[in-house]
Design an enzyme around this catalytic site. Structure first.
Site, mmCIF file in Angstrom:
data_model
loop_
_atom_site.group_PDB
_atom_site.id
_atom_site.type_symbol
_atom_site.label_atom_id
_atom_site.label_comp_id
_atom_site.label_asym_id
_atom_site.label_seq_id
_atom_site.Cartn_x
_atom_site.Cartn_y
_atom_site.Cartn_z
ATOM 1 C CG HIS A 1 -17.460 -3.154 -15.066
ATOM 2 N ND1 HIS A 1 -17.672 -3.764 -13.865
ATOM 3 C CD2 HIS A 1 -17.232 -1.853 -14.794
ATOM 4 C CE1 HIS A 1 -17.569 -2.860 -12.894
ATOM 5 N NE2 HIS A 1 -17.301 -1.697 -13.431
ATOM 6 C CG ASN B 1 -17.720 -8.466 -17.565
ATOM 7 O OD1 ASN B 1 -17.306 -9.609 -17.475
ATOM 8 N ND2 ASN B 1 -17.234 -7.595 -18.440
ATOM 9 C CG ASN B 2 -23.070 -11.497 -15.233
ATOM 10 O OD1 ASN B 2 -23.890 -11.334 -16.138
ATOM 11 N ND2 ASN B 2 -22.205 -12.489 -15.226
ATOM 12 C CG HIS B 3 -19.602 -6.521 -12.707
ATOM 13 N ND1 HIS B 3 -18.385 -6.410 -13.341
ATOM 14 C CD2 HIS B 3 -19.630 -7.750 -12.155
ATOM 15 C CE1 HIS B 3 -17.699 -7.536 -13.161
ATOM 16 N NE2 HIS B 3 -18.432 -8.367 -12.451
ATOM 17 C CB ILE B 4 -26.700 -4.869 -12.809
ATOM 18 C CG1 ILE B 4 -26.552 -6.186 -13.555
ATOM 19 C CG2 ILE B 4 -27.804 -4.017 -13.404
ATOM 20 C CD1 ILE B 4 -27.616 -7.206 -13.189
#
Lengths: 471, 552
Positions: B330, B482-485
């Site tokens: 994101h 945002n570390n939402h891989i």
């Protein structure tokens, strides 16, 4: 209080029973006959006697259906199903059988109960109260047709009949009689504290045969992982420095800031029993406890709630990463976020202070170790107080025996009784259920020991037991 | 209770071999172990103690705190590096027009990255599963929202999620049962902002969260340390370690410092074993009947590519050539301003409420949706930095810090990238980890869809700031991660253009599952963990069904 209302209720019950007899039989008769007031009285007594503590399994067990394994030094003793189920509970019990079970430790089938059931305390219950309890358990408690697991202790403790001899020695099967020299409130308190609340079951030390020691009433005892401390009115070793309001608040809430918080079995007792008692009854218990003979441990120097002070370490240690010893590091990493780096707890008291706290000031550190390992869990008046445990399986942090010893020693030194030291062996012991009494340690050898020390009759039976072992 | 069996040389055999011990792997491990299967988990990283991490955080420098260093306080296994940015260790090589927008912070440690998440537990919207059908962009999932909905419920139960019981405050509203706990109550700032912005269609709702204000199981209640990231100091926030512990109690065994690197397949292309290096660089083999890679959105595709073998020369599960492609996050922007009244953000958990008005709509056929989190992380750090920059001293400095901390607002805006095969993870030809295994390289371009969406978001941000009387409005100009891989092992119905099916089972290997963010074919704008866990539980059900059906 116990007197008038109950007597009136029981009179009504007897009349009702007599009137109903013409057309009804058995349980149906009794159901109609028991008055609401009598059942309500029985409900209150069952709460005061904390029957649910053992007979309702924790975490959603069906009320009074049993099945909770009470950890005893001799093995798990499973609480029985005391719902009025005819197949799995006490639905077929007459009131006389009920009375024998509660006050003499004899089941409906004649077998003996283990004194994990505090019948030595309940023996003091009046006939009227037994009557009310019977009415409650047979009329209001819902039957649950699920059998509780059978208790299977190792030999020789599996020989239930041996309890006959234990009872002969240790069961005082006499009813409570008021002491005319004491006030009505103290007498009421004595009845509540002993006959119903069975405070002595935990707080009075036991002899090698696991019987309460006369003359040491409420002097403090180990319950396994937890200690039930000395609650006699000695100002140094007991609770003599507490005000009556403090004691009342403790029983009502389990939380007296700057003194003590209830955890372990006492938290359960407050959650299930004390918080539901009337204020007058709690005051009566306080009045009773404050006048039992004071017991002093000569080694004690000051009361266990008076040790320690706030810490100013936080300002000193920051920026010095890697220099803390293990105990302080665990304190600041795992404890300080709630109990505050100063040890002062939170302003609202949800997280208690660590100094002036009986868990850190006691001369025996078991409750501190047990609180670290098992946490604290107490729901009072709708508020759930919860401290996570740090033993194996902790969601927060799994601490090793060395870690627990280190952090306990840091807390004792910084906030509590600095003379008390915790060893790894202490932590291992508490983790494994606490110190074992002699009876558990000697196991089967107790039979010849009994033969040597007991009355002739006991000796003969001891021989019989010995013969059976050979056979 | 079933346990894996170990040989004298340290090889292991289990019914289920799981690589990765984060939330997805741990929940699958727990379910499978509780069902009576032997389970071994291979975790590349270290097993950490919370108290050590908390202490590392307490001793962290002001600079690292203000710039949100969530990685540096977690010790790394010598043989299993993970990204570091203070300074950068370049473990993940980034390139492309928006390479800098893909600076992911993920942990390789027992329990995984949920050690430092914020516990947001969002569901995708039903529309998010049908992007191609509804809006003509992106991809459709191989499953519908309705298919995943029961698993969302189970994921919420497993993690003890607190979310709004009031349907007006739910996003989405389509639910078959209530949240396990009602929402964490709004703080003052949330309530005040809702009053001001909701009349204009912004729809501020509570964020569903993996924490609660009453104890949940053995988890204490959240008391608002406001320190979820980088570490909850009291364990009130759900993290994967809780299911690691539960799995172990059910018989599973976790091997830490076990770096998987090779995958064996048989003539039917079923996986037969996974090889790993231990802390002494000694190789061992885990044989099993079923295999799960749940290493995260970067490490799972990296391992599949590293493990290319004779039968699978372009990588395991990669006959479609989609492994490592479609990388998504994101990509977002931050907007900060000073409201004209104190809002007191920074009390309670780090995330509390979120504007979801722009989460869905017909505009998604042309540009990205967004969500705007009212960041509830204490503003004292940035306020102090700003006040110092003004050159103030003494009481004036204190007053200014107080004013800025009380009135400061930080909106964390998430945008929705589309799956683009050119956004690709490959194996570095030049950089290798200490075991000699190729490090990952990632090419990333957020795309026009996101850039246009960012323009629309900027207009909305200005409107929100205006409604709050905002001054000093600053909107970041480069995208942040945002570390939402997501995307690297993308799900689809067609094995020719996707890696896994609707159960996250690899099209190429009937006994290999790749659940987690990598499987997600659309990003939505919401944090991925709940969807990852729901997919994990669905995968676990399909693994169990295979055992029950005698197919493994």
């Amino acid at each position: 209080m116990i007197g008038k209302g109950t007597r009136a209720a029981s009179v009504r019950y007897v009349l009702g029973a007599a009137l109903g007899m013409a057309s009804m039989t058995g349980v149906a008769l009794a159901q109609d006959a028991a008055s609401d007031a009598l059942v309500a009285r029985g409900r209150y007594l069952a709460t005061a006697a904390d029957c649910a503590a053992c007979h309702t399994a924790p975490h959603g067990g069906k009320p009074f259906a049993g099945g909770y394994g009470i950890a005893s030094p001799l093995g798990s003793i499973y609480a029985s199903n005391i719902t009025p189920s005819r197949t799995a509970g006490i639905g077929n019990y007459t009131e006389a059988q009920f009375s024998s079970a509660v006050r003499e430790g004899i089941r409906g089938d004649g077998a003996h109960l283990y004194p994990a059931m505090p019948y030595t305390s309940y023996a003091k219950l009046t006939d009227q109260d037994i009557h009310a309890l019977y009415a409650y358990f047979t009329h209001e408690v819902r039957p649950v047709d699920e059998r509780a697991p059978a208790t299977q202790l190792p030999f020789p403790f599996n020989l239930r009949f041996s309890m006959m001899f234990w009872n002969a020695l240790y069961l005082d099967n006499s009813r409570f009689t008021p002491d005319p020299a004491k006030s009505a409130e103290v007498n009421r308190g004595a009845y509540l504290a002993i006959a119903l609340g069975h405070c002595d079951t935990c707080h009075t030390p036991r002899n090698v045969m696991m019987a309460e020691i006369g003359g040491k009433e409420l002097g403090g005892a180990s319950l396994g992982s937890w200690i039930a401390p000395n609650v006699t009115p000695d100002p140094v070793s007991g609770i003599g420095s507490w005000s009556s309001d403090d004691l009342f608040r403790y029983l009502k809430t389990g939380d007296v800031p700057g003194k003590a918080q209830a955890a372990g079995p006492m938290a359960e007792a407050i959650e299930h029993s004390f918080q539901h008692l009337t204020d007058d009854d709690l005051k009566a218990i306080v009045a009773y406890v404050r006048q039992v003979p004071a017991i002093r441990d000569a080694a004690d120097r000051k009361s266990r709630d008076s040790f320690g002070l706030a810490s100013g370490r936080e300002a000193v240690i920051r920026g010095a990463a890697g220099t803390l010893d293990n105990g302080e590091k665990i304190f600041t990493g795992d404890c300080a976020a709630c109990h505050h780096p100063s040890g002062g707890g939170s302003k609202d008291g949800y997280y208690p202070q660590l100094f002036h706290n009986t868990a850190t000031g006691a001369s025996i550190p078991d409750n501190l170790i047990a609180a670290i390992l098992e946490g604290v869990d107490r729901t009072v008046n709708g508020q759930h107080v919860f401290m996570p445990g740090f033993s194996h399986g902790s969601y927060v942090d799994e601490l090793s025996d060395q870690d627990v010893a280190d952090v306990a020693n840091y807390v004792l030194t910084q906030f509590g009784n600095p003379a008390v030291k915790v060893s790894v062996a202490d932590v291992v012991s508490i983790r494994n259920g606490g110190p074992k009494p002699l009876l558990a340690r000697v196991g089967g050898y107790i039979v010849p020991a009994m033969v040597a020390g007991a009355v002739v009759l006991l000796g003969l039976i001891g021989l019989i037991v010995a013969r059976r072992r050979k056979a | 209770m079933a346990h894996p069996t170990f040989s004298s040389s340290g090889d292991v055999t289990a019914d289920v071999v799981i690589v990765g011990s984060g939330v997805v792997g741990a929940i699958i491990a727990h379910q499978m172990a509780a069902a009576g299967h032997s389970v071994v988990m291979l975790e590349a990283g270290l097993r950490l103690k919370r108290s050590d991490i908390v202490e590392n955080w307490r001793n962290m420098s002001f600079h690292n705190r203000v710039h949100s260093d969530f990685q540096g306080l977690y010790p790394q296994a010598p043989l299993a590096p993970a990204p570091l940015y203070f300074p950068a260790n370049d473990y993940v090589g980034l390139n492309g027009p928006d390479g800098s927008a893909f600076k992911q912070g993920y942990l390789r440690t027992v329990g995984g990255t949920t050690w430092h998440w914020a516990a947001s537990c969002w569901r995708h919207l039903p529309a998010d599963f049908r992007m191609k059908t509804n809006y003509g962009v992106g991809r459709d999932w191989a499953i519908s929202y309705d298919d995943l909905e029961p698993y969302y419920c189970r994921a919420e139960d497993a993690m003890g999620v607190s979310g709004p019981h009031d349907p007006e405050l739910q996003s989405p509203r389509e639910r078959s049962r209530p949240y396990p706990r009602d929402m964490i109550p709004f703080g003052y700032g949330d309530r005040r902002v809702a009053e001001l912005v909701n009349p204009h269609g912004f729809h501020l709702v509570p964020i569903p969260q993996g924490r609660s204000i009453q104890p949940f199981e053995d988890r204490p209640s959240c008391c608002g340390n406001n320190n979820c990231q980088p570490i909850c100091p009291i364990g009130a926030m759900y993290n994967g370690i809780q299911h690691v512990v539960k799995a172990e109690d059910a018989g599973a065994v976790v091997l830490d410092q076990a770096v998987a690197y090779r995958i064996d397949t048989d003539d039917k292309n079923r996986v037969t074993a996974i090889h790993w290096y231990d802390a002494d660089k000694k190789s061992h083999k885990a044989t099993g009947r079923t295999f799960v890679l749940a290493c995260n959105g970067i490490e799972t595709p990296r391992l599949l590519l590293l493990a290319a073998n004779e039968h699978n020369p372009t990588g395991i599960a990669n006959s479609s050539d989609q492994v490592g492609r479609n990388m998504m996050d994101h990509s977002g922007v931050h907007a900060t301003f000073l409201a004209n009244e104190p809002l007191w953000f920074g009390r309670g958990p780090a995330q509390s409420s979120c504007i979801v008005g722009p989460r869905d709509g017909g505009f998604r056929s042309t540009y990205s949706a967004n969500k705007m989190i009212l960041n509830n992380i204490s503003r004292v750090g940035p306020a102090t930095q700003q006040a110092l920059e003004l050159g103030l001293v003494g009481q004036a400095l204190e007053d200014e810090i107080r004013r800025r901390a009380a009135c400061g607002v930080d909106l964390s805006v998430s945008l929705e990238p589309l799956p683009d095969p050119n956004n690709r993870l490959t194996l570095s030809k030049t950089r290798r980890d200490p075991l000699g295994l190729a490090c990952p390289d990632i090419y990333y371009d957020v795309g026009e869809y996101v850039r246009k969406g960012a323009g629309a978001a900027a207009d909305q941000i200005k409107q929100v700031a205006g409604l709050l009387g905002g001054t000093e409005l600053r909107i970041t100009t480069s995208f942040n991660a945002n570390n939402h891989i997501m995307g690297g092992v993308i799900m689809g119905s067609d094995p020719k253009d996707s890696v896994v099916d609707g159960d996250c089972r690899a099209h190429d290997h009937s006994n290999l599952w790749l659940p987690g963010g990598g499987a997600m074919p659309s990003a939505s704008v919401v944090n991925t963990t709940l969807s990852m866990v729901a997919l994990g539980i669905k995968a676990a059900d399909s693994i169990q069904a295979d055992f029950q059906g005698g197919r493994v």
